[in-house]
Design a protein around this motif. Structure first.
Motif, PDB file in Angstrom:
ATOM      1  N   ARG A  75      41.551  70.037  -7.025  1.00 41.64           N
ATOM      2  CA  ARG A  75      40.868  69.407  -8.156  1.00 41.64           C
ATOM      3  C   ARG A  75      41.791  68.410  -8.863  1.00 41.64           C
ATOM      4  O   ARG A  75      41.391  67.282  -9.160  1.00 41.64           O
ATOM      5  N   LEU A  76      43.034  68.812  -9.113  1.00 38.42           N
ATOM      6  CA  LEU A  76      43.948  67.915  -9.813  1.00 38.42           C
ATOM      7  C   LEU A  76      44.289  66.706  -8.951  1.00 38.42           C
ATOM      8  O   LEU A  76      44.389  65.586  -9.454  1.00 38.42           O
ATOM      9  N   SER A  77      44.447  66.922  -7.660  1.00 33.29           N
ATOM     10  CA  SER A  77      44.736  65.807  -6.765  1.00 33.29           C
ATOM     11  C   SER A  77      43.604  64.780  -6.795  1.00 33.29           C
ATOM     12  O   SER A  77      43.853  63.568  -6.822  1.00 33.29           O
ATOM     13  N   ALA A  78      42.373  65.259  -6.816  1.00 33.09           N
ATOM     14  CA  ALA A  78      41.219  64.353  -6.846  1.00 33.09           C
ATOM     15  C   ALA A  78      41.153  63.587  -8.167  1.00 33.09           C
ATOM     16  O   ALA A  78      40.897  62.373  -8.186  1.00 33.09           O
ATOM     17  N   TRP A  79      41.413  64.275  -9.269  1.00 34.53           N
ATOM     18  CA  TRP A  79      41.389  63.604 -10.580  1.00 34.53           C
ATOM     19  C   TRP A  79      42.525  62.592 -10.690  1.00 34.53           C
ATOM     20  O   TRP A  79      42.362  61.512 -11.260  1.00 34.53           O
ATOM     21  N   ALA A  80      43.685  62.946 -10.158  1.00 34.72           N
ATOM     22  CA  ALA A  80      44.828  62.039 -10.210  1.00 34.72           C
ATOM     23  C   ALA A  80      44.537  60.766  -9.421  1.00 34.72           C
ATOM     24  O   ALA A  80      44.874  59.652  -9.854  1.00 34.72           O
ATOM     25  N   GLU A  81      43.909  60.919  -8.278  1.00 30.54           N
ATOM     26  CA  GLU A  81      43.547  59.747  -7.473  1.00 30.54           C
ATOM     27  C   GLU A  81      42.542  58.878  -8.212  1.00 30.54           C
ATOM     28  O   GLU A  81      42.647  57.647  -8.219  1.00 30.54           O
ATOM     29  N   LYS A  82      41.574  59.516  -8.860  1.00 31.52           N
ATOM     30  CA  LYS A  82      40.559  58.769  -9.611  1.00 31.52           C
ATOM     31  C   LYS A  82      41.201  58.012 -10.781  1.00 31.52           C
ATOM     32  O   LYS A  82      40.751  56.924 -11.156  1.00 31.52           O
ATOM     33  N   ALA A  83      42.265  58.595 -11.348  1.00 29.22           N
ATOM     34  CA  ALA A  83      42.947  57.969 -12.481  1.00 29.22           C
ATOM     35  C   ALA A  83      43.948  56.907 -12.036  1.00 29.22           C
ATOM     36  O   ALA A  83      44.573  56.256 -12.881  1.00 29.22           O
ATOM     37  N   GLY A  84      44.131  56.758 -10.715  1.00 24.21           N
ATOM     38  CA  GLY A  84      45.061  55.754 -10.205  1.00 24.21           C
ATOM     39  C   GLY A  84      46.513  56.171 -10.277  1.00 24.21           C
ATOM     40  O   GLY A  84      47.402  55.317 -10.339  1.00 24.21           O
ATOM     41  N   LEU A  85      46.780  57.477 -10.241  1.00 23.10           N
ATOM     42  CA  LEU A  85      48.147  57.976 -10.297  1.00 23.10           C
ATOM     43  C   LEU A  85      48.761  58.007  -8.902  1.00 23.10           C
ATOM     44  O   LEU A  85      48.060  57.936  -7.897  1.00 23.10           O
ATOM     45  N   PRO A  86      50.087  58.130  -8.817  1.00 23.23           N
ATOM     46  CA  PRO A  86      50.746  58.178  -7.506  1.00 23.23           C
ATOM     47  C   PRO A  86      50.265  59.374  -6.701  1.00 23.23           C
ATOM     48  O   PRO A  86      49.854  60.393  -7.271  1.00 23.23           O
ATOM     49  N   PRO A  87      50.283  59.297  -5.385  1.00 20.16           N
ATOM     50  CA  PRO A  87      49.866  60.430  -4.557  1.00 20.16           C
ATOM     51  C   PRO A  87      50.828  61.605  -4.701  1.00 20.16           C
ATOM     52  O   PRO A  87      51.995  61.434  -5.046  1.00 20.16           O
ATOM     53  N   GLY A  88      50.303  62.800  -4.458  1.00 15.45           N
ATOM     54  CA  GLY A  88      51.152  63.985  -4.473  1.00 15.45           C
ATOM     55  C   GLY A  88      51.146  64.760  -5.763  1.00 15.45           C
ATOM     56  O   GLY A  88      51.839  65.782  -5.885  1.00 15.45           O
ATOM     57  N   VAL A  89      50.379  64.317  -6.774  1.00 22.76           N
ATOM     58  CA  VAL A  89      50.341  65.032  -8.047  1.00 22.76           C
ATOM     59  C   VAL A  89      49.772  66.435  -7.836  1.00 22.76           C
ATOM     60  O   VAL A  89      48.737  66.611  -7.201  1.00 22.76           O
ATOM     61  N   SER A  90      50.473  67.435  -8.358  1.00 21.52           N
ATOM     62  CA  SER A  90      50.038  68.828  -8.227  1.00 21.52           C
ATOM     63  C   SER A  90      50.160  69.513  -9.581  1.00 21.52           C
ATOM     64  O   SER A  90      50.785  68.972 -10.509  1.00 21.52           O
ATOM     65  N   PRO A  91      49.580  70.709  -9.733  1.00 16.26           N
ATOM     66  CA  PRO A  91      49.704  71.422 -11.019  1.00 16.26           C
ATOM     67  C   PRO A  91      51.137  71.636 -11.463  1.00 16.26           C
ATOM     68  O   PRO A  91      51.414  71.666 -12.663  1.00 16.26           O
ATOM     69  N   HIS A  92      52.062  71.773 -10.508  1.00 15.04           N
ATOM     70  CA  HIS A  92      53.454  72.017 -10.891  1.00 15.04           C
ATOM     71  C   HIS A  92      54.064  70.800 -11.580  1.00 15.04           C
ATOM     72  O   HIS A  92      55.043  70.944 -12.330  1.00 15.04           O
ATOM     73  N   TRP A  93      53.499  69.624 -11.351  1.00 16.26           N
ATOM     74  CA  TRP A  93      53.967  68.436 -12.059  1.00 16.26           C
ATOM     75  C   TRP A  93      53.800  68.609 -13.565  1.00 16.26           C
ATOM     76  O   TRP A  93      54.591  68.074 -14.349  1.00 16.26           O
ATOM     77  N   LEU A  94      52.768  69.339 -13.981  1.00 20.87           N
ATOM     78  CA  LEU A  94      52.513  69.530 -15.405  1.00 20.87           C
ATOM     79  C   LEU A  94      53.582  70.422 -16.039  1.00 20.87           C
ATOM     80  O   LEU A  94      53.885  70.283 -17.222  1.00 20.87           O
ATOM     81  N   ARG A  95      54.145  71.326 -15.253  1.00 14.67           N
ATOM     82  CA  ARG A  95      55.263  72.143 -15.739  1.00 14.67           C
ATOM     83  C   ARG A  95      56.491  71.262 -15.974  1.00 14.67           C
ATOM     84  O   ARG A  95      57.150  71.353 -17.022  1.00 14.67           O
ATOM     85  N   HIS A  96      56.790  70.390 -15.017  1.00 13.94           N
ATOM     86  CA  HIS A  96      57.899  69.455 -15.190  1.00 13.94           C
ATOM     87  C   HIS A  96      57.622  68.494 -16.353  1.00 13.94           C
ATOM     88  O   HIS A  96      58.536  68.131 -17.103  1.00 13.94           O
ATOM     89  N   THR A  97      56.373  68.107 -16.507  1.00  9.98           N
ATOM     90  CA  THR A  97      55.993  67.194 -17.592  1.00  9.98           C
ATOM     91  C   THR A  97      56.265  67.831 -18.946  1.00  9.98           C
ATOM     92  O   THR A  97      56.736  67.175 -19.883  1.00  9.98           O
ATOM     93  N   ARG A  98      55.961  69.133 -19.058  1.00 12.15           N
ATOM     94  CA  ARG A  98      56.222  69.848 -20.310  1.00 12.15           C
ATOM     95  C   ARG A  98      57.713  69.840 -20.631  1.00 12.15           C
ATOM     96  O   ARG A  98      58.112  69.579 -21.772  1.00 12.15           O
ATOM     97  N   ALA A  99      58.522  70.122 -19.634  1.00 11.62           N
ATOM     98  CA  ALA A  99      59.970  70.157 -19.839  1.00 11.62           C
ATOM     99  C   ALA A  99      60.505  68.784 -20.234  1.00 11.62           C
ATOM    100  O   ALA A  99      61.341  68.666 -21.142  1.00 11.62           O
ATOM    101  N   MET A 100      60.037  67.734 -19.566  1.00 15.18           N
ATOM    102  CA  MET A 100      60.510  66.395 -19.875  1.00 15.18           C
ATOM    103  C   MET A 100      60.092  65.976 -21.281  1.00 15.18           C
ATOM    104  O   MET A 100      60.845  65.300 -21.992  1.00 15.18           O
ATOM    105  N   ALA A 101      58.908  66.393 -21.711  1.00 18.87           N
ATOM    106  CA  ALA A 101      58.447  66.058 -23.058  1.00 18.87           C
ATOM    107  C   ALA A 101      59.351  66.701 -24.106  1.00 18.87           C
ATOM    108  O   ALA A 101      59.667  66.086 -25.133  1.00 18.87           O
ATOM    109  N   ILE A 102      59.771  67.933 -23.853  1.00 21.53           N
ATOM    110  CA  ILE A 102      60.683  68.611 -24.779  1.00 21.53           C
ATOM    111  C   ILE A 102      62.016  67.878 -24.835  1.00 21.53           C
ATOM    112  O   ILE A 102      62.563  67.612 -25.916  1.00 21.53           O
ATOM    113  N   MET A 103      62.570  67.538 -23.677  1.00 24.81           N
ATOM    114  CA  MET A 103      63.870  66.882 -23.634  1.00 24.81           C
ATOM    115  C   MET A 103      63.843  65.511 -24.305  1.00 24.81           C
ATOM    116  O   MET A 103      64.806  65.105 -24.954  1.00 24.81           O
TER     117      MET A 103
END
Length: 273
Positions: free
Chosen positions: A180-208
């Motif tokens: 589901r996330l891969s399909a939404w990411a493609e529809k949004a024009g994001l780079p290929p390979g986006v997965s739910p675990h990217w959101l975990r890394h995104t949270r950490a980067m936002a904190i830093m």
């Protein structure tokens, strides 16, 4: 298997990583980033990419499944949970979190619970219980998930029923989250390979990048539930969007720089005219 390019990227990050690590704790020896850490630094969403993804989801939120996806993407983004941990959350877990202000993740649902011996035959340490503080954004996401669940199932549910369900009313599988996330990411024009675990890394980067805490790396450790703070060290590296902006500035800015001498020549030219 690491490629030659992976090794070059890791080597290129050494100087930046060493400088940042020393700034956080001058007494601590700088640690070299591993190849896996280099991959991590490419597997998160920038602010612009997050906006694109969330806006795409929101545009389609009139559809019950899209509204559900919009809610769980936000929940992952604001909790930093692994998808395996998140997929175990029940209705009762969400209700308890809304009452207490903390989302509890038992050690049985965490990575490493089914321990396998290391190569030398030793057992790894079991994971610990983890709790996630409910910010206003995470609270709203959980509330929306409860609402979506009722709209999808149209029936009363028990506390141990799954919070996020499929169109058939059963718990969503990890694979379904990924697709589901891969399909939404493609529809949004994001780079290929986006997965739910990217959101975990995104949270950490936002904190830093945004935290004003004395030790943001310690905040990342607590927020993500890292057993070892060294696991949080990967997020101290320079973000890829800063690297790209700096390189663009060098290649474009230098050529288009306006000097005082150029301004004076232009002034003389106007005066002469």
């Amino acid at each position: 298997m690491p490629t030659f390019r992976d090794w070059l990227q890791a080597l290129a990050a050494v100087l930046v990583f060493s400088t940042v690590t020393s700034a956080i704790d001058p007494a601590a020896p700088a640690e070299l980033p591993r190849i896996g850490q280099e991959r991590t630094m490419n597997r998160y969403l920038t602010e612009e990419e997050q906006t694109k993804l969330l806006w795409t989801l929101k545009l389609h939120s009139g559809d019950p499944l899209a509204a559900r996806d919009y809610a769980w993407v936000r929940a992952l983004r604001h909790s930093g949970l692994r998808i395996q941990e998140f997929s175990h959350i029940s209705v009762g877990d969400a209700l308890a979190a809304l009452r207490s202000g903390y989302l509890f993740v038992p050690r049985e649902h965490r990575k490493g619970w089914n321990r396998k011996p290391t190569q030398d035959g030793k057992l790894r340490k079991p994971p610990k219980d983890h709790s996630v503080y409910l910010t206003d954004a995470l609270r709203r996401a959980l509330q929306d998930l409860l609402k979506c669940r009722f709209e999808l199932t149209g029936a009363d549910c028990r506390e141990f029923d799954p919070l996020v369900v499929s169109r058939h009313g059963t718990a969503m599988s990890v694979r379904s989250y990924q697709l589901r996330l891969s399909a939404w990411a493609e529809k949004a024009g994001l780079p290929p390979g986006v997965s739910p675990h990217w959101l975990r890394h995104t949270r950490a980067m936002a904190i830093m990048q945004s935290s004003t805490a004395r030790d943001p790396r310690g905040v990342v450790q607590k927020a993500l539930g890292h057993a070892d703070i060294r696991s949080s060290g990967v997020y101290t590296q320079t973000p890829r969007e800063e690297v790209e902006a700096a390189l663009d500035e060098i290649d474009v800015g230098a050529a288009g720089r306006v000097t005082l001498a150029a301004l004076r020549r232009a002034f003389y030219g106007r005066a002469a005219a």
